[in-house]
Design an enzyme around this catalytic site. Structure first.
Site, mmCIF file in Angstrom:
data_model
loop_
_atom_site.group_PDB
_atom_site.id
_atom_site.type_symbol
_atom_site.label_atom_id
_atom_site.label_comp_id
_atom_site.label_asym_id
_atom_site.label_seq_id
_atom_site.Cartn_x
_atom_site.Cartn_y
_atom_site.Cartn_z
ATOM 1 N N THR A 278 0.840 -1.196 0.000
ATOM 2 C CA THR A 278 0.000 0.000 0.000
ATOM 3 C C THR A 278 0.877 1.247 0.000
ATOM 4 O O THR A 278 2.002 1.243 0.515
ATOM 5 C CB THR A 278 -0.919 0.061 1.231
ATOM 6 O OG1 THR A 278 -0.120 0.241 2.409
ATOM 7 C CG2 THR A 278 -1.745 -1.197 1.365
ATOM 8 N N GLU A 279 0.351 2.317 -0.562
ATOM 9 C CA GLU A 279 0.990 3.632 -0.491
ATOM 10 C C GLU A 279 -0.103 4.675 -0.247
ATOM 11 O O GLU A 279 -1.054 4.774 -1.032
ATOM 12 C CB GLU A 279 1.725 3.971 -1.796
ATOM 13 C CG GLU A 279 2.892 3.063 -2.121
ATOM 14 C CD GLU A 279 4.143 3.345 -1.296
ATOM 15 O OE1 GLU A 279 4.143 4.336 -0.521
ATOM 16 O OE2 GLU A 279 5.119 2.588 -1.427
ATOM 17 N N VAL A 280 0.010 5.413 0.848
ATOM 18 C CA VAL A 280 -0.888 6.528 1.113
ATOM 19 C C VAL A 280 -0.079 7.823 1.062
ATOM 20 O O VAL A 280 1.153 7.801 1.052
ATOM 21 C CB VAL A 280 -1.605 6.396 2.479
ATOM 22 C CG1 VAL A 280 -2.471 5.150 2.522
ATOM 23 C CG2 VAL A 280 -0.588 6.375 3.622
#
Length: 319
Positions: A278-280
């Protein structure tokens, strides 16, 4: 090369040696406590989950006294061999705060919902020294998320691989929780170029949530399920004018692919069928750090729910 692209350590075109690493290390200031933020939270969960002690990271040099960081994982209390197992990792890059706190919040608020449906192994903070200093690299100026390989030079990466090794191939899914921040472009990318004796080429920061699938084992339905869950919490990063995110082609809304094992990435260590990173983006004007933690929790929930549903479907077919 324009002066604004020069990093303040090292000589342009020459990789760093020990002296440059020492200068870099001397600039790293402890800003928060792994013991207070992470170990205390893990201890508070001990009554509901098993705590697995999987080693220590120890760092010292002539200028720095030894620092020891106990490494801890949380595990489902009643591990059942017949259930799908999910590995959750956070804090591989210590400065990526929402991965650490998203993993802890998932365990505290959501993990028990999956009791009797899935086995969970959660490692909230893989890289404690970097967590305390808001750094991507470890003490030795090594990126742990390029060091998940045999004879790893990164203590953090080697320790996690030892934890996972006895269960390799037994996980249905592995979700590795990360962030992309403005400092990637202002600090880290110039630093890595300087460290490696290369020219820094400015890029852009994706505005929103996105996922990194595995080039060698793509699982588009798994990625889609996570994207749909995250989109209910925060916005999904759009493709740029080249239909790319961070230089990689967008294969579905908010999804790119990397060769996880070849690059030595954490998401490639488990042998799981379903893997993702994931990348936020906590620096977005359209999101907040709290939202980013919530998006990580939603992503983990969706990943675990997906494998539970997939496993139940297979069981029905076998029956």
């Amino acid at each position: 090369m324009p002066e604004t692209y020069l990093y303040s350590i090292g000589t342009p075109g020459q990789p760093w040696g020990a002296a440059e690493r020492d200068v870099w290390r001397a600039r790293q200031v402890r800003q928060r406590s792994y013991a207070d933020d992470v170990l205390t939270a893990i201890e508070a969960l001990r009554g509901r989950f098993d705590v697995e002690m999987y080693g220590d990271v120890v760092y010292a040099d002539a200028q720095h006294p030894a620092e020891r960081f106990p490494l801890r994982a949380l595990r489902s209390r009643h591990w059942q061999p017949g259930l799908p197992s999910v590995l959750v990792t956070g804090g591989v890059h210590g400065y990526e705060t929402s991965g650490v706190h998203g993993a802890l919040r998932f365990v505290d608020t959501q993990a028990e919902r999956f009791a009797g449906r899935a086995n969970l192994l959660v490692v909230p903070c893989v890289s404690p020294w970097a967590y305390e200093r808001f750094q991507r690299w470890n003490f030795d100026a090594i990126d742990p998320n390029r060091a998940f390989r045999e004879a790893s030079p990164a203590q953090e990466s080697a320790a996690l691989m030892r934890l996972v090794a006895p269960r390799h191939g037994q996980f249905a899914a592995h979700i590795d929780l990360h962030e992309t921040t403005d400092t990637d472009e202002s600090e880290y990318r110039p630093a890595v170029a300087a460290r490696d004796g290369k020219v820094f080429k400015p890029g852009s920061i994706p505005d929103g949530f996105y996922l990194v699938d595995d080039t060698d084992n793509p699982q588009p339905k798994f990625q889609q399920a996570i994207i749909e869950a995250a989109s209910r919490v925060t916005h999904i990063a759009p493709a740029d004018e080249k239909n790319e995110i961070i230089g990689s082609p967008v294969v579905a809304p908010g999804v790119i692919r990397y060769a996880l094992k070849q690059l030595g990435l954490c998401a490639g260590i488990s042998g799981a069928r379903y893997t993702t990173t994931t990348e936020v983006y906590p620096d977005s004007p359209s999101a907040s750090p709290v939202q980013c933690v919530e998006a990580q929790v939603a992503a983990v929930q969706a990943a675990v729910e997906f494998v539970c549903t997939a496993s139940a479907g297979r069981s029905l077919m076998e029956d």
